[in-house]
Write an enzyme that holds these catalytic residues in place. Structure first.
Site, PDB file in Angstrom:
ATOM      1  N   TYR A  28       0.825  -0.956  -0.078  1.00 27.81           N
ATOM      2  CA  TYR A  28      -0.097  -0.020   0.135  1.00 27.81           C
ATOM      3  C   TYR A  28       1.024   1.106  -0.039  1.00 27.81           C
ATOM      4  CZ  TYR A  28      -3.286  -3.409   1.001  1.00 27.81           C
ATOM      5  OH  TYR A  28      -3.966  -4.698   0.866  1.00 27.81           O
ATOM      6  N   HIS A  51      -6.975  -4.539   4.023  1.00 25.19           N
ATOM      7  CA  HIS A  51      -6.150  -3.663   4.948  1.00 25.19           C
ATOM      8  C   HIS A  51      -6.902  -2.279   4.968  1.00 25.19           C
ATOM      9  CE1 HIS A  51      -2.683  -4.218   7.383  1.00 25.19           C
ATOM     10  NE2 HIS A  51      -2.153  -5.207   6.554  1.00 25.19           N
TER      11      HIS A  51
HETATM   12 MG    MG Z   1      -4.861  -7.868   7.939  1.00 22.92          MG
END
Ligand code: MG
Length: 444
Positions: free
Chosen positions: A196, A251
């Site tokens: 990310y 996430h």
């Molecule tokens: Mg996770």
């Protein structure tokens, strides 16, 4: 029978040889008090932190020492983002709080330590408490001459089935990564597309084009991410068919409505689970998510407070509970979460990343072996350096995690080797610092 007779000569033998062998003389120290069953009690003499950072990941362990020579326990208190604060909570508070208490009474020590700060359920204090709690379970296993999973009810399966992480900057790279993991015997594989804030997901940032921010500011194009994830699922399914189970971790880094649409669109690829769709602040979206898709959901690595999991689990709002065990205070509360899940068909999938010490991974695995509603375990392969510091650490074979069958948690610590890798002076905040295209910080 005198407990000192019962525990006499029980040693800790690890895969790498005899370690921490302890032998209590039959007529050693007389203790003032007795444990709950009337036998002489074993007392805590010291609670201390041990830190080590062999791979740039701050690992924190609690050691509980007792008045019986050679009898001690280790527990995981790893919270790398606030390592010094956890160390302080252990050395400045828990040590004083625990000295003189009976090691036998884990639940009592947990409950009293839990409220000893009055304010509670935060990650720093929970991790310190976890280190203490796991160390006491380690000691109890050594006293009983049994691995901890035996104390939790014994094995409910042969070994711990695990998933491993495949990653690539493109679908083609990801396919190669999946192939390698499959060849190592894994049947469950998490597929991700880069990190990310990685550059390939963020070729342009509006705020940078406009002259804001610094070159170091990470940026994530959430729309690129949302577009690419169905592509990688389609690519991997086409290549590997239905033989493997596919997992993915969002996430939390997209808007809740976008996460719901993504998960709905992934349904046709039959994911084993999709993880962390919402930040804990957005727990209220789970009901809406459930109304729109049958995709199994895993959640919970950021949970610290029972109110974050109690209602969603009892309403069956997700299928796997992914708590990071040291973040809720250790084995004692994790067993309660596991048992809660059994009645609502929520299976365990404990968080098992690199910033859990090998002792913490062992604690995960002991619970995994014993609870009926185990789902899957996040796998880890320890380096030779970590194995030198933590003899007896769990090991992977053919996609399964195996533990050392020695009494307790089965993992020792070579404190001299651990001390060679002190905590770094500065912490790297990179992982939590990602911005949207307009520069707004993204909440994981
Ligand atoms: Mg996770």
């Amino acid at each position: 029978m005198d407990r000192r007779e019962l525990i006499k000569g029980v040693g800790l033998t690890t895969a790498t040889g005899a370690l921490g062998l302890w032998n209590v003389p039959a007529k050693s120290q007389e203790t003032e008090n007795t444990a709950m069953n009337g036998l002489p009690s074993v007392k805590i003499t010291k609670v201390k932190s041990i830190v080590t950072c062999p791979h740039g990941i701050e690992l924190i362990v609690v050691k509980v020492e007792t008045d019986q020579p050679g009898l001690y326990g280790y527990g995981c208190a790893t919270f790398r983002q606030r390592a010094h604060a956890v160390v302080s909570a252990i050395d400045k508070y828990l040590d004083d709080f625990c000295r003189g208490k009976s090691v036998e009474n884990i639940e009592d020590i947990w409950q009293t330590a839990y409220v000893s700060s009055y304010w509670r359920n935060g990650p720093v204090l929970n991790n310190a408490l976890s280190g203490l709690d796991q160390a006491l379970w380690d000691i109890k296993g050594k006293m009983a001459g049994m691995p901890v999973y035996q104390l939790l009810g014994g094995k409910c399966r042969f070994a711990v089935d695990c998933y491993s992480h495949a990653n690539g900057k493109s679908p083609e790279e990801l396919v190669d990564s999946v192939q390698k993991i499959k060849e190592n015997g894994f049947r469950h594989i998490r597929i991700q597309l880069g990190g990310y804030g990685a550059t390939h997901m963020a070729d342009r940032a509006d705020f940078k084009d406009a002259g804001f921010g610094t070159p170091e500011d990470n940026y994530m194009n959430q729309q690129t991410y949302l577009k690419m994830i169905p592509v990688i699922f389609e690519t991997v399914r086409e290549k590997f068919g239905e033989d493997i189970e596919l997992l993915h971790d969002i996430h939390e880094r997209v808007q809740p409505m976008d996460a719901i649409r993504l998960i709905k669109n992934l349904e046709e690829f039959r994911p084993f689970f999709i993880e962390d769709p919402f930040s804990p602040e957005n727990n209220g979206y789970f009901e809406l998510l459930r109304q729109h898709t049958l995709t199994p959901i895993a959640m919970g690595e950021l949970f610290n407070n029972p109110h974050e999991w109690l209602e969603p689990m009892s309403k069956k709002l997700f299928d796997f509970i992914r708590i990071h065990i040291s973040q809720i205070g250790g084995i004692t509360p994790a067993m309660k979460v596991a048992r809660l899940g059994e009645w609502f068909n929520v299976r365990t999938a404990w968080h098992g990343p690199g910033d859990v010490s090998p002792i913490g991974h062992a604690a995960n695995a002991h619970i995994d072996l014993a609870v009926w509603n185990f789902g899957i375990q996040e796998a880890v392969n320890f380096s030779d350096k970590l194995r030198e510091i933590f003899p007896g650490a769990p090991y992977m074979d053919n996609g399964y995690m195996h533990i050392n069958e020695a009494p307790g948690l089965g993992v020792d610590v070579d404190e001299k080797v651990a001390a060679k890798y002190p905590l770094p002076k500065k912490f790297n905040y990179n992982w939590t610092q990602v911005r949207m295209k307009d520069g707004t910080p993204i909440r994981p």
